[in-house]
Design an enzyme around this catalytic site. Structure first.
Site, PDB file in Angstrom:
ATOM      1  CG  HIS A 155       2.256  -0.124   4.412  1.00  0.00           C
ATOM      2  ND1 HIS A 155       1.996  -1.056   5.400  1.00  0.00           N
ATOM      3  CD2 HIS A 155       1.131   0.624   4.284  1.00  0.00           C
ATOM      4  CE1 HIS A 155       0.778  -0.870   5.872  1.00  0.00           C
ATOM      5  NE2 HIS A 155       0.225   0.139   5.201  1.00  0.00           N
ATOM      6  CG  ASP A 195      -2.048  -0.946   1.152  1.00  0.00           C
ATOM      7  OD1 ASP A 195      -2.074  -1.732   0.191  1.00  0.00           O
ATOM      8  OD2 ASP A 195      -2.907  -0.937   2.041  1.00  0.00           O
TER       9      ASP A 195
END
Length: 726
Positions: A237, A85
């Site tokens: 992430h 992300d």
């Protein structure tokens, strides 16, 4: 001489200004929303979940809420879908891609629209490596708190950014701050339903690596390891902070799970779906191109406005420093030598419909401590101006009546009728201090002096508008003229009160009639002809300032437009030697920089300040505003003390920033637009109310006589070696 095309006055300047400001505000809004401060992905505490279907909370991490009943699914047995992300990030996305390439693993990257717009090459790199991409909103906003409109804008903007970056529109969406299906609450479910209505699939996570907490590679590996054989979507992430622990964890997790028989793939393929990346059509690509361009233009606008704010602050400091130092030098100079003692002086008063104040003006002139003759030139008045002058009954007053031809022509009429070498020009709405004339003529003992500026003050100071103009006159005009005097580049001897050497004026062709700022034009012409122009702060006169915003607008519009005319007319003085060169290389740049350039930029600086206050930068901007106020208050205090004025009115100075200053920069903007359009403005007469009366000597009736203006060629110059540059 400026040439003017006969065109209609510009009618769309307000629309143009509003359109430009609105467009700038739009760009700033885009920049704030899509390129603003980034908040990392954190799991928020869930709220109530009374409306969330059990099939969603107990189901898989892929949620299709398009139909009447939501459908949940997950990757197949012993299949891992790695997801990343918040990217792309120029440092960490390539590092993650390198690890995945080394182990030949395909993953899914949920990109934010803001970062995709900033780094489109990374989006293309992700797709070129065989990975898929998903939508993670444009600005990483929490969709649970967003309206339906905001949510739609966030997702659409990201789709546009990805369409421009890589030519694809993803069907997968991961809402920021989302966690596992069991944590979905009512607010998040409403967001998921809206996403499903757009035909997109929401991807949650089965396992959260917790790498956003940076707990260490060991903890991240433990969090990302499945507890059973069911397939899982694992959350990582590749942006939003230091992701070195994420990279280190991947280096251990992938070979470890492979050794245990796990396989890796993208979200769509691991769940048995077709590719989630839909090719963008031409329309989507063009819209994406425009959106990304606007976002980057917004960033440029923010940077530009920041530079302008800094420049305005630096210039404000420089101006404050310059005028304060110059005022100190001016104050420490020896007093002007005593002038031509009892030299005769003629005071010329041009008058057009000045019935309300002309008597007070003449009585104040006649009360001067220096013997004077007064010439009143009635420029075709339609009121009782001539009757008031005639009724004074003073032998020292001559009344000359002519057809209306404008103020400059009236002054030329007075100059032709004058019988003295020294003349003082006074407006018909001005009251002189009794020592003003004597103080004005003192510097003329120096034969190089062609003109001397007096100190005009606002008489009607009642009300906030009058008070603001009083502050402006004392601070702006007084300090600036002291500085101009020190640097020998005085651009204007005000029409309200100024003394001139008559032969010098006539040598320059008389008072110019081709600009609306005849006082500025004449002052510049004198200096280009080799004459010195000085300032006498103790030669005080009180003038009637505009009493309404409309009148103030018309007056300043004429002043500013006329100043632009005069500056353009005398632009060649920049290249001239001597006194003319000092005007051109010192006075004109200062005049244009602080009276034209900065006011034109002021609306955009105000816009940046306002927008900053609305986007959480109030502390910095408040500090900037306080410093800016001090840079005005300190010179203001000095100016008021130098002028021996009470300093209490300075309390109204901060209020000038919210109404008066805006009016002044709008005046400048309109003047610039009008000048560029080549429109010739008419003279605009202000309505006078009168500012009081002074007792005057008695005598015989005023004299009325016709006169003719001599040709400038017939006037003998008195300065040797002077050069006439027109």
């Amino acid at each position: 001489m400026m040439k003017h095309r006969k065109v209609a006055p510009p009618k769309a300047h307000w629309l143009l200004l509003c359109s430009i400001l609105a467009f700038a505000a739009f760009l700033l809004a885009l920049n704030a929303v899509f390129l603003g401060e980034f908040n990392g992905d954190e799991t928020a505490a869930p709220g109530t979940a009374t409306d969330v279907p059990t099939t969603v909370r107990a189901g898989g991490s892929l949620v299709d809420a398009h139909g009447a009943e939501p459908v949940s699914s997950r990757p197949g047995e012993r299949t891992i879908a790695l997801t990343f992300d918040d990217g792309p990030d120029p440092e960490w996305t390539p590092a993650v891609l390198a690890v995945l390439a080394r182990y030949q693993v395909h993953a899914t990257f949920f990109e934010t629209g803001a970062r995709a717009a900033q780094h489109p090459e990374l989006v293309r790199q992700v797709l070129a490596a065989g990975h898929e991409i998903g939508n993670h909103t444009a600005s990483h906003t929490d969709l649970r708190d967003a309206s339906a409109l905001r949510q739609n804008l966030e997702l659409q903007a990201t789709d546009l950014a990805l369409a421009d970056a890589a030519g694809v529109v993803p069907s997968l969406v991961r809402p920021p701050y989302a966690a596992t299906p069991s944590s979905v609450d009512d607010a998040e479910w409403q967001a998921i339903r809206r996403i499903g209505a757009e035909g997109k699939i929401v991807v949650l996570s089965d396992l959260d690596s917790g790498d956003w907490r940076q707990p260490g590679a060991d903890r991240i590996v433990a969090n990302a390891t499945p507890r059973d054989n069911r397939g899982a979507v694992v959350l990582f992430h590749d942006a939003g902070g230091d992701r070195s622990q994420t990279v280190a964890a991947l280096e251990r997790l992938i070979p470890q799970l492979r050794a245990e028989g796990w396989t890796f793939d993208t979200v769509s393929r691991s769940a048995g779906m077709t590719s989630a990346d839909t090719p963008a059509d031409l329309r989507a690509k063009l819209a994406g191109l425009l959106f990304v361009f606007a976002v980057h233009l917004g960033g440029f606008a923010e940077d530009l406005l920041t530079v302008l704010m800094i420049a305005a602050g630096v210039l404000a400091f420089a101006r404050a420093f310059l005028v304060l130092v110059a005022s100190l030098v001016h104050l420490r100079r020896a007093p002007r030598e005593r002038g031509p003692g009892r030299a005769p002086v003629t005071v010329i008063v041009p008058a057009y419909n000045e019935e309300a104040g002309i008597e007070a003006t003449i009585r104040s002139v006649l009360a001067s401590t220096h013997q004077v003759e007064v010439i009143v030139v009635d420029d075709g008045s339609t009121d009782g101006t001539a009757g008031v002058v005639s009724g004074l009954g003073s032998a020292q007053v001559r009344l000359i009546r002519q057809r209306n031809a404008g103020k400059a022509a009236a002054l030329n009429t007075g100059l032709a009728a004058a019988r003295t070498e020294l003349v003082v020009l006074v407006d018909g709405d001005t009251v002189l201090d009794e020592r003003a004339v004597r103080t004005l003529i003192r510097p003329f003992v120096d034969e190089r002096v062609g003109a001397v500026s007096g100190n005009a003050k606002v008489a009607n100071r009642g009300g906030l508008l009058g008070l603001w103009q009083h502050i402006e006159y004392v601070i702006g005009f007084n300090l600036d003229r002291r500085m101009y005097d020190v640097f020998e580049c005085m651009p204007t001897v005000p029409g309200a009160v100024g003394a001139f050497r008559r032969s010098a004026v006539l040598r320059c062709g008389g008072v110019p009639v081709d600009t609306l700022a005849e006082d500025t034009d004449l002052t510049m012409a004198l200096q280009r002809d080799g004459w010195r122009v000085l300032y006498q702060p103790r030669a005080i006169a009180w003038t009637e300032a505009p009493a309404t915003l409309g009148q103030l607008w018309h007056q300043r519009y004429r002043w500013c437009y006329g100043t632009l005319q005069a500056a353009w007319k005398h632009r060649r003085s920049v290249l001239e030697p001597g006194q003319g060169g000092r005007l051109g290389r010192r006075g004109l740049p200062y005049l244009l920089l602080f009276q034209v350039f900065l006011p034109v930029l002021a609306p955009f600086v105000d816009l940046a300040v306002l927008f900053g206050l609305l986007t959480g930068q109030s502390a910095m901007l408040l500090g900037y505003w306080v410093v800016f106020q001090l840079l005005q208050l300190i010179p203001g205090f000095v100016a008021f003390r130098l002028d021996r004025e009470p300093v209490l009115p300075l309390l109204a100075l901060p209020l000038q920033q919210f109404v008066y200053r805006q009016l002044m920069y709008l005046v400048v903007l309109q003047s610039v637009v009008t000048a560029v359009a080549g429109v010739r403005l008419p003279w605009q007469k202000l309505h006078r109310r009168g500012i009081g009366e002074l007792r005057a000597p008695t005598g015989s009736e005023a004299v009325t006589e016709p006169i003719e203006l001599p040709h400038p060629a017939d006037v003998r110059p008195i300065v040797r070696g002077g050069s006439r540059r027109r």
